[in-house]
Scaffold this active site. Structure first.
Site, PDB file in Angstrom:
ATOM      1  N   GLY B 148       0.794  -1.255  -0.047  1.00 10.65           N
ATOM      2  CA  GLY B 148      -0.432  -0.100  -0.132  1.00 10.65           C
ATOM      3  C   GLY B 148       0.623   1.049  -0.057  1.00 10.65           C
ATOM      4  O   GLY B 148       2.119   1.369   0.676  1.00 10.65           O
ATOM      5  N   CYS B 149       0.186   2.137  -0.638  1.00 11.88           N
ATOM      6  CA  CYS B 149       0.774   3.116  -0.716  1.00 11.88           C
ATOM      7  C   CYS B 149       1.382   3.863   0.552  1.00 11.88           C
ATOM      8  O   CYS B 149       2.659   4.358   1.255  1.00 11.88           O
ATOM      9  CB  CYS B 149       0.848   4.664  -1.126  1.00 11.88           C
ATOM     10  N   TYR B 150       0.662   4.146   1.500  1.00  5.84           N
ATOM     11  CA  TYR B 150       0.990   4.741   3.011  1.00  5.84           C
ATOM     12  C   TYR B 150       2.487   3.642   3.527  1.00  5.84           C
ATOM     13  O   TYR B 150       2.973   4.058   4.276  1.00  5.84           O
ATOM     14  CB  TYR B 150       0.113   4.921   3.955  1.00  5.84           C
ATOM     15  N   THR B 152       4.633   1.767   2.495  1.00  4.02           N
ATOM     16  CA  THR B 152       5.331   2.425   2.147  1.00  4.02           C
ATOM     17  C   THR B 152       6.707   2.906   2.446  1.00  4.02           C
ATOM     18  O   THR B 152       7.829   2.883   2.931  1.00  4.02           O
ATOM     19  CB  THR B 152       5.231   2.008   0.230  1.00  4.02           C
ATOM     20  N   GLN B 319       7.016  10.651  -1.717  1.00  2.00           N
ATOM     21  CA  GLN B 319       6.821   9.595  -2.799  1.00  2.00           C
ATOM     22  C   GLN B 319       5.306  10.185  -3.308  1.00  2.00           C
ATOM     23  O   GLN B 319       4.634  10.604  -2.773  1.00  2.00           O
ATOM     24  CB  GLN B 319       6.521   8.167  -2.396  1.00  2.00           C
TER      25      GLN B 319
END
Lengths: 353, 353, 353, 353
Positions: B148-150, B152, B319
């Site tokens: 998932g984005c968070y 990472t 990011q």
């Protein structure tokens, strides 16, 4: 009608004062100064004011302000303290939207603002203009230091907790992750504030230290008669961020609850504390405020969260940085100083969407 | 060239995969599926791709994907796990950008995603696709759960600290104040994501609990062979916020340093840990990263701060949520799985301004 | 590799040149100058370039540029014409992204740019760098005047119509309603370009006259061997507007069709004219291009409309003002001047969303 | 106080009516309906209204509206015409913010809105609610068709020219290049209106034909007693564009002046025509209005330009599409219908910045 003067009318807090005062029923704007724009009609510079005022910018000199019963300083730091003595000696009240009358510790002032304080005696008599805390003093004051935008959110977000006798929170755990719209940086021609730099991006700034840090610490200390933790507040963590939006301020405040705090109905505590405050809105438990819910208005909204029912309290606070965070609060202070209804001229419904 | 398939090509992660893969020198996009748009040319829907591809959306059926050596799932949660078995049994590798192969604890998966896991055995063999941690396993994997984005940002922000033997931080103090651009919510027709709702405003969301919470906890636990603190990670504080920008993710991570942590040169620790990582950039001490510095690229940047030289470490991580936070990381994983240079096709210079 | 120099590397066209050239396979950036930032690493100023270059800004002096085979001027108007002679005499080619080599009429140049032209002879030999019109001349040129952003959209939007023998349109009817993102105004510290001024608002500007007006007129005249209508082009209507977006330019061009124009298959005319142009995309009839479809790329898209099948042709043109409208077109010109494939280094997929 | 009802309170025009009416001194909001939100407090859905109203959404049925002296329809097209008869027969006035009572030609209505008109007799007696043109009729009306947003800008931008006996402009030359903020599309869950789709981009839409086209034509015809040119107005060119901003509408109107027009002092003509209009601001010649100068207010600003002193007149018109373009104009109409001061409750100062 009260004759008011505004020194520094071309910045965002200055023109926001004009927006609010131009339709304030008890006020007449008698003077609006600008070094650079003297002679220009204010509505030529700000066409949003066309039809509302014939005012022209004038130079900032004593004559222009002589007839004013109150003068707002929407100027860079250091201007108000130079003019305050003459004004108050002539019976004119002063409300400074810059920092000259915020920090009682002149050493702190000098450290953060890079100039000595020119009138410590006036500073000593001045009142910090947060009505929810200092209402009575404001009513009697000659000089008001209008709070900074971030400090307003943090102080009102923590006030009900800190003014209790029993310590409800561990002050050493305090972390403030704050976010501001770009107008908070003022109407200054700086590359970093350009549309093409600030939009569609997000960043932290002033992580090493921000001028609102000592103001927050001073305010939180003042809430506690017990001075045990006062040093701790000097070390609170405050990290401001820049949001690609014009107006709006959002503070996410993290603090650990003590046993006493865990045993307290905090939602009820906040609701009771602010029940009679016209501009502080304690939202229902679990609410998720957004900054646009106060766009253009003097309201500040608070919501409390305890994720997973743990010992960490998360306090969400929103305000419009130019209104409750600056010009609106200044008008609220003026209303108090002149015995007017506190909400007079501040009945703006937030603009949504 | 490697034949790749993309299931679910109309969402933001799907079209982002197309953006990256359409000029990837070792790849041929053999299939791109969409239930709703089958038959439509992809460049009719996304004119940014005109001249770059003649591809049409097809239905998501086995035949279309049969020739693919790898299939990306840019679909809602629950789709990949239904199709994964047939694919891997036919020798096709699977990279799921949804959550089906992220959480090894199926009870947690069921709790947060509201559906039972349909192939626990494949889940068990699947690899969590964070190359900086699992590079070797990814190279050998048949199925990747793309992070998932968070998670990472949080895992890469804390990895150098947590993988040490000596505990450098107090995990119980961990607070993650995270901010995401609106594209993170996907290309869904929801009122709350409308321009007129989400722009010029800021808010927190999912304060009560976010699906990335258990993924973050799992990832942080995995970094520590010593399981002492594992329970503590389940209670970490994670508060996501929505920023009025398209792309970009910013995590402000607060954590208390132990004595060992205070005695460590953290800047150096981070720089050494990531010295050979092509996509992790440890910025000079005191840097203030902004999200636009990674717009469109697979880079993630980290900056360390210790306000007032205290014991609180503030880690800033940025990011592009659609690249390192989703499609770019998926391509990085594909490169590893097929023995290609890890950066192949990912040499996009961030778009600034 | 070709050694290139960039004079004026801190503005938006300068850093955009760096973005494109830093991964151009046939180019080495040998010099990057800035009066104000000499000595600073370019990636310290623009962290988006971290890991891509070790370049430092230098002063703009002859030594720095001596090794360059080509020098780009991304400077204010008037700089390139002062340095061009020495460069070309040393065999260095010059591509000016400002206006010094755009207007062949020096009186017009002086009128609009407020300075005399210092090298009319070099101006006379220079080539207007619109490859779709001047490809052969560009290949042979020593000095290129890189087109303005608005003129690129207007000229390419009208070229197929105006280069016909039979007049297809009535030039006296020409109205160009153009819209630009804020980056078009450059990276200048001006109040009117601040985020808080330019966002969430829309306005026209320079209605009285814009510097691109004479450039557009010159370009349209050059398309017509018959000089009958040349005076008419001096009176064309051009109204630019400012859009609250970073990049992107949209020109809505209105023009009346003649009988011959009404009898022509215009869609086919445009498609044939641009069939071999790598960066001009004639969209299907009735398309509605948006600027984001070219964000970050060198493409320009055109769509034709005839509302109600009347005699008014509406031509919609989009480009990224910093790419095809500036730096990308400059790189395209460089490729032509050095016999490289025209698209080399320009294979950037538009960033969407 | 006047009891008002609002049918359709969850859309942007509905909540904007609430914003204006909640502090209108002569009004009590007696009913606010929503099919989907019946029972919900309006301030639960729109926290910007917290503290201002206790109102709950109700179903849209006759009982709820029976006590109302006026009902606003902020609904999709087709709703008002179904309920209007019962309301007016009971003595309730109707102000429809949708299109049911805008087009007097029922064939045109059916063509553009895809439904037959259910009450042509009421349509015939209804009044088009543009106070600057129809003030007297509005005062006497039972049913108001509140103008569309684009038509308001175009009609007020052209009114002083078209109502003259001598033709000042060539109507065949009329081109309207219009730009709207995203809120003009309503509070609808559509992908094309998402933040990630609509921000940082610009596009034209509905170039083939827009529903406001026949409304504009009807309005312009009505200004001319001489019907010679009426057919020409049916063919006017109107190209709307979408701007990445929440509120605001900007119309750039191009029209050729006749000899009579060239001989007229147009600035003076406009100033005189609107001298007594409280909400129409004719700016000084050469002004460049921006949409933010009317953000949140009922004002519409006009500026005239004649580039190069040619025969083309460029009229710039700005308004807030949700106020003068919708809810504000509706309140203005209500004030007229009930004999109240026309500006009552509409003294909102534009929000700037």
């Amino acid at each position: 009608k009260i004759n008011v003067g505004i020194v520094g009318g071309t910045g965002y807090t200055g023109v926001e004062l004009v927006r609010l005062l131009v339709r304030h029923p008890a006020v007449h704007i008698a003077a609006l100064t600008s070094r650079t724009e003297a002679g220009t009609r204010v509505d030529a510079m700000f066409p949003s004011l066309r039809g509302l005022t014939d005012l022209k910018f004038t130079n900032n000199d004593a004559n222009e302000l002589a007839n004013c019963q109150v003068v707002f300083f929407a100027t860079p730091h250091g201007v108000a303290m130079k003019q305050a003595r003459e004004l108050v000696e002539n019976g004119t009240k002063v409300i400074d939207l810059a920092a000259d009358f915020r920090l009682q510790d002149t050493a702190e002032f000098e450290k953060w603002y890079g100039m000595p304080h020119s009138c410590p005696d006036l500073l000593a008599e001045s009142v910090y203009g947060l009505p929810e805390i200092n209402r009575a003093k404001i009513q009697a004051a000659r000089i008001i230091g209008n709070p900074g935008c971030y400090p307003t959110t943090v102080q009102l977000g923590l006030l009900p907790l800190l003014e209790q006798q029993a310590p409800l929170i561990d002050p050493a755990s305090l972390i403030i992750d704050a976010k501001s719209g770009v107008s908070g940086a003022g109407r200054k021609a700086e590359v970093s504030l350009l549309f093409s730099e600030a939009s569609d991006s997000f960043k932290a700034y002033a992580v090493k230290g921000h001028r609102h840090h000592p103001e927050i610490a001073q305010g939180l200390k003042a809430m506690q008669s017990d001075t045990t933790h006062h040093q701790v507040f000097d070390k609170l963590t405050f990290v401001p961020h820049l949001v690609p939006m014009i107006r709006g301020m959002f503070s996410t405040i993290y603090v650990r609850l003590t046993e006493a705090g865990l045993a307290t109905d905090l939602q009820s505590l906040f609701e009771k504390r602010y029940a009679d405050e016209p501009f502080v809105d304690v939202m229902p438990a679990g609410s998720l405020p957004d900054t646009r819910s106060v766009r253009g208005s003097n309201h500040l909204r608070i919501a409390l969260h305890r994720p997973n029912n743990g010992d960490l309290l998360v306090i969400l606070v929103v305000q419009d940085n130019l209104v409750k965070g600056a010009a609106g609060q200044a008008v609220q202070n003026m209303n108090l100083m002149f015995g007017l209804p506190e909400t007079l001229g501040l009945d703006v419904v937030p603009l949504m969407p």
